[in-house]
Design an enzyme around this catalytic site. Structure first.
Site, PDB file in Angstrom:
ATOM      1  N   ASP A   1       0.852  -1.194   0.000  1.00  0.00           N
ATOM      2  CA  ASP A   1       0.000   0.000   0.000  1.00  0.00           C
ATOM      3  C   ASP A   1       0.893   1.252   0.000  1.00  0.00           C
ATOM      4  OD1 ASP A   1      -3.217   0.508   0.920  1.00  0.00           O
ATOM      5  OD2 ASP A   1      -1.827   2.191   1.135  1.00  0.00           O
ATOM      6  N   ASN A  29     -12.784  -3.179   2.581  1.00  0.00           N
ATOM      7  CA  ASN A  29     -13.691  -2.045   2.733  1.00  0.00           C
ATOM      8  C   ASN A  29     -14.636  -2.070   1.534  1.00  0.00           C
ATOM      9  OD1 ASN A  29     -12.317  -1.234   5.042  1.00  0.00           O
ATOM     10  ND2 ASN A  29     -10.860  -0.012   3.859  1.00  0.00           N
ATOM     11  N   GLN A  75     -14.138   2.590   1.660  1.00  0.00           N
ATOM     12  CA  GLN A  75     -13.571   2.239   0.353  1.00  0.00           C
ATOM     13  C   GLN A  75     -13.314   3.507  -0.442  1.00  0.00           C
ATOM     14  OE1 GLN A  75     -15.901  -0.484  -2.067  1.00  0.00           O
ATOM     15  NE2 GLN A  75     -14.246  -0.748  -3.553  1.00  0.00           N
ATOM     16  N   SER A  76     -12.087   3.637  -0.959  1.00  0.00           N
ATOM     17  CA  SER A  76     -11.733   4.821  -1.742  1.00  0.00           C
ATOM     18  C   SER A  76     -11.295   4.465  -3.157  1.00  0.00           C
ATOM     19  CB  SER A  76     -10.630   5.620  -1.042  1.00  0.00           C
ATOM     20  OG  SER A  76      -9.466   4.843  -0.893  1.00  0.00           O
ATOM     21  N   VAL A  77     -10.899   3.214  -3.374  1.00  0.00           N
ATOM     22  CA  VAL A  77     -10.567   2.749  -4.723  1.00  0.00           C
ATOM     23  C   VAL A  77     -11.596   1.667  -5.071  1.00  0.00           C
ATOM     24  CG1 VAL A  77      -8.873   1.601  -6.192  1.00  0.00           C
ATOM     25  CG2 VAL A  77      -8.096   3.255  -4.474  1.00  0.00           C
ATOM     26  N   HIS A 125     -10.264  -5.068  -3.469  1.00  0.00           N
ATOM     27  CA  HIS A 125      -8.922  -5.357  -2.965  1.00  0.00           C
ATOM     28  C   HIS A 125      -8.993  -5.861  -1.539  1.00  0.00           C
ATOM     29  CE1 HIS A 125      -9.859  -1.073  -2.434  1.00  0.00           C
ATOM     30  NE2 HIS A 125      -9.227  -1.148  -1.262  1.00  0.00           N
ATOM     31  N   HIS A 154      -7.048  -6.004   1.949  1.00  0.00           N
ATOM     32  CA  HIS A 154      -5.967  -5.421   2.743  1.00  0.00           C
ATOM     33  C   HIS A 154      -5.417  -6.507   3.661  1.00  0.00           C
ATOM     34  CE1 HIS A 154      -6.840  -0.999   2.204  1.00  0.00           C
ATOM     35  NE2 HIS A 154      -8.061  -1.431   1.986  1.00  0.00           N
TER      36      HIS A 154
END
Ligand code: 5GP
Ligand code: ZN
Length: 110
Positions: free
Chosen positions: A28, A83, A90-92, A96, A98
């Site tokens: 990350d 997320n 969640q931002s992307v 994914h 983590h």
């Protein structure tokens, strides 16, 4: 094309820690723990829910990658998070996993 599609496709360079037919893993950009690795499907899914509805083989590879990376990073305990949705952080919007480790984690999460 989304940023993680570009990373998975090699259009944005990244050092892959793990690669399989369906997933890749890299560190990350803004680590939240001493070990913070993202495992992503090569194909685009908006989030974990969309992925779960579509492709169980990819989900299996995400968790296999996480297990192998936890071992290779020397983690005894670790946290896995997806997320899902902006309200969950969640931002992307490319699914994914983590993988976080190397410190103690609080519960419940913030
Ligand atoms: P989310 O908030 O969607 O669950 O997680 C997105 C993660 O992607 C964040 O932890 C953020 O630091 C990371 N990230 C965003 N853009 C990039 C990038 O271009 N490269 C890498 N390596 N990580 C990124
Ligand atoms: Zn994508």
């Amino acid at each position: 094309m989304c940023i993680f599609c570009k990373i998975a496709g090699g259009e944005i360079p990244a050092q892959f820690l793990y690669e399989s037919a369906k997933v890749v893993a890299f560190r990350d950009l803004d680590p939240q723990a001493p070990v913070h690795i993202l495992v992503i499907p090569r194909d685009h899914f908006e989030n974990a829910a969309e992925l779960a509805a579509a492709d169980s083989a990819t989900i299996s590879e995400l968790f296999t990658a996480a297990r192998e990376l936890a071992t290779s990073e020397g983690l005894d305990g670790y946290r896995i998070a997806f997320n899902t949705g902006a309200s969950a952080g969640q931002s992307v919007f490319h699914a994914h996993l983590h993988l976080l480790g190397g410190r103690a984690f609080a519960w419940p999460p913030g």
